[in-house]
Design an enzyme around this catalytic site. Structure first.
Site, PDB file in Angstrom:
ATOM      1  N   HIS A  47     -84.983 -18.909 -15.521  1.00 35.81           N
ATOM      2  CA  HIS A  47     -86.420 -18.769 -15.782  1.00 35.81           C
ATOM      3  C   HIS A  47     -87.013 -17.619 -14.969  1.00 35.81           C
ATOM      4  O   HIS A  47     -86.507 -17.268 -13.901  1.00 35.81           O
ATOM      5  CB  HIS A  47     -87.184 -20.081 -15.553  1.00 35.81           C
ATOM      6  CG  HIS A  47     -87.375 -20.501 -14.136  1.00 35.81           C
ATOM      7  ND1 HIS A  47     -87.349 -21.822 -13.729  1.00 35.81           N
ATOM      8  CD2 HIS A  47     -87.618 -19.801 -12.993  1.00 35.81           C
ATOM      9  CE1 HIS A  47     -87.571 -21.896 -12.442  1.00 35.81           C
ATOM     10  NE2 HIS A  47     -87.732 -20.682 -11.956  1.00 35.81           N
ATOM     11  N   ASN A  84     -81.762 -21.554 -13.655  1.00 35.35           N
ATOM     12  CA  ASN A  84     -81.574 -21.711 -15.107  1.00 35.35           C
ATOM     13  C   ASN A  84     -82.036 -20.465 -15.866  1.00 35.35           C
ATOM     14  O   ASN A  84     -82.167 -20.499 -17.079  1.00 35.35           O
ATOM     15  CB  ASN A  84     -82.319 -22.955 -15.617  1.00 35.35           C
ATOM     16  CG  ASN A  84     -83.824 -22.853 -15.419  1.00 35.35           C
ATOM     17  OD1 ASN A  84     -84.333 -21.824 -14.948  1.00 35.35           O
ATOM     18  ND2 ASN A  84     -84.546 -23.907 -15.767  1.00 35.35           N
ATOM     19  N   ASP A 102     -97.923 -17.545 -11.756  1.00 37.52           N
ATOM     20  CA  ASP A 102     -97.995 -18.930 -12.213  1.00 37.52           C
ATOM     21  C   ASP A 102     -98.697 -19.827 -11.198  1.00 37.52           C
ATOM     22  O   ASP A 102     -98.969 -19.419 -10.062  1.00 37.52           O
ATOM     23  CB  ASP A 102     -96.592 -19.473 -12.543  1.00 37.52           C
ATOM     24  CG  ASP A 102     -95.531 -19.016 -11.541  1.00 37.52           C
ATOM     25  OD1 ASP A 102     -95.906 -18.605 -10.432  1.00 37.52           O
ATOM     26  OD2 ASP A 102     -94.341 -19.068 -11.867  1.00 37.52           O
ATOM     27  N   GLU A 111     -89.321 -21.525 -18.865  1.00 34.93           N
ATOM     28  CA  GLU A 111     -88.053 -22.231 -18.841  1.00 34.93           C
ATOM     29  C   GLU A 111     -87.246 -21.890 -20.099  1.00 34.93           C
ATOM     30  O   GLU A 111     -87.805 -21.360 -21.075  1.00 34.93           O
ATOM     31  CB  GLU A 111     -88.326 -23.743 -18.800  1.00 34.93           C
ATOM     32  CG  GLU A 111     -89.152 -24.206 -17.597  1.00 34.93           C
ATOM     33  CD  GLU A 111     -88.331 -24.295 -16.302  1.00 34.93           C
ATOM     34  OE1 GLU A 111     -87.418 -23.486 -16.099  1.00 34.93           O
ATOM     35  OE2 GLU A 111     -88.635 -25.187 -15.499  1.00 34.93           O
TER      36      GLU A 111
HETATM   37  C1  F6R Z   1     -92.505 -18.091  -8.618  1.00 33.96           C
HETATM   38  C2  F6R Z   1     -91.827 -18.117  -9.896  1.00 33.96           C
HETATM   39  C3  F6R Z   1     -90.415 -18.581 -10.070  1.00 33.96           C
HETATM   40  C4  F6R Z   1     -89.474 -18.202  -8.934  1.00 33.96           C
HETATM   41  C5  F6R Z   1     -88.086 -18.762  -9.178  1.00 33.96           C
HETATM   42  C6  F6R Z   1     -87.146 -18.450  -8.034  1.00 33.96           C
HETATM   43  O1  F6R Z   1     -93.842 -17.656  -8.764  1.00 33.96           O
HETATM   44  O2  F6R Z   1     -92.447 -17.795 -10.840  1.00 33.96           O
HETATM   45  O3  F6R Z   1     -89.912 -18.050 -11.280  1.00 33.96           O
HETATM   46  O4  F6R Z   1     -89.429 -16.800  -8.804  1.00 33.96           O
HETATM   47  O5  F6R Z   1     -88.150 -20.141  -9.357  1.00 33.96           O
HETATM   48  O6  F6R Z   1     -87.577 -19.131  -6.901  1.00 33.96           O
HETATM   49  P1  F6R Z   1     -86.942 -18.822  -5.480  1.00 33.96           P
HETATM   50  O7  F6R Z   1     -87.253 -17.391  -5.164  1.00 33.96           O
HETATM   51  O8  F6R Z   1     -87.633 -19.768  -4.531  1.00 33.96           O
HETATM   52  O9  F6R Z   1     -85.475 -19.073  -5.609  1.00 33.96           O
END
Ligand code: F6R
Length: 252
Positions: free
Chosen positions: A138, A136, A67, A143
């Site tokens: 995702h 959440n 992303d 989301e």
């Molecule tokens: C990052 C991504 C997100 C993260 C998620 C967890 O490229 O796509 O889905 O993997 O928000 O983030 P952290 O690891 O910082 O808790």
């Protein structure tokens, strides 16, 4: 789903790195799916150490990021383009020409999303996809309420995700409202998925992913349908699973 409960974050990082290294060693041109965020950083450091010691060569690997924020300049230090360069491309000695991040600045974002899907297909698909999970549920920036078969597209970040990511910015107002993300259908086509979750803040999302119904309420739950998905957890992230003892027994 294979559930691996690691003693601590370092053991989790080693487990994730082992899975990636095994795939990389088994293919002359491995295709890696890479995530940003804090969860996979330990695994990237483990891999960088192996590359530095001459035990692993990733120079022929390609990589596709999950992303990118919409609208941040590519050289903004929190853009995922810059983050992937800093945390993946450089330390793992990947060829920058083979590392791809969705274009969050394209004038035509819809066309850019279609192009990204084509690039993944033309590379032969992702061999191993590394994932983190949001509080959440995702994955990528899919989301809650994302279509379970969704493809790469522009999404609107929830306020809770913007708040969670504000730690990387000076101010909540600087966190972009939109992102380009691989869809749940896109991610699900990776031949192997390794998701890492650390800490108590992820425990509820992890329980939803592993034990909950497959539902757009918890986008990561779609991974229950994946034929080869490993979930690597520390004790805290595993603490709300319905049957931790069973997972430990399987692991043994
Ligand atoms: C990052 C991504 C997100 C993260 C998620 C967890 O490229 O796509 O889905 O993997 O928000 O983030 P952290 O690891 O910082 O808790």
């Amino acid at each position: 789903m294979e559930i691996v409960i690691a003693g601590d974050a370092q053991q989790a990082a080693r487990t994730v790195a082992e899975r990636i290294a095994a795939v990389a060693r088994s293919s002359p041109h491995p295709v890696l799916g890479v995530a940003t965020g804090s969860s996979p950083q330990g695994a990237y450091r483990e891999l960088a150490a192996q590359v530095g010691a001459g035990l692993l060569d990733l120079s022929r690997a390609s990589a596709f990021a999950l992303d990118e924020y919409v609208g941040l300049p590519a050289d903004h230090e929190q853009s995922y383009t810059a983050t992937i360069r800093r945390t993946v491309t450089e330390p793992l000695h990947l060829d920058p020409a083979r590392v791809h991040v969705p274009d969050g600045r394209a004038a035509d974002l819809v066309a850019a999303c279609e192009r990204y899907e084509r690039m993944i297909r033309d590379a032969g698909g992702v061999d191993v996809q590394v994932l983190g999970i949001g509080e959440n549920g995702h994955i990528g920036f899919n989301e809650p309420s994302s279509g379970l078969g969704s493809r790469t597209r522009v999404t609107t970040l929830t306020e809770s995700t913007r708040r969670a990511n504000a730690r990387f910015f000076d101010d909540l107002d600087e966190v972009p409202a939109h992102a380009v993300t691989q869809g749940l259908g896109t991610i699900g086509e990776a031949r192997q998925v390794v998701l890492v979750a650390l800490g108590a803040r992820k425990a509820e999302a992890v329980a939803g992913m592993v034990d909950g119904p497959v539902s757009a309420r918890c986008p990561a739950s779609v991974l229950q349908l994946h034929p080869r998905c490993t979930v690597v957890l520390d004790e805290d992230a595993a603490s709300r699973l319905a049957d931790v003892d069973h997972h430990r027994q399987v692991q043994r």
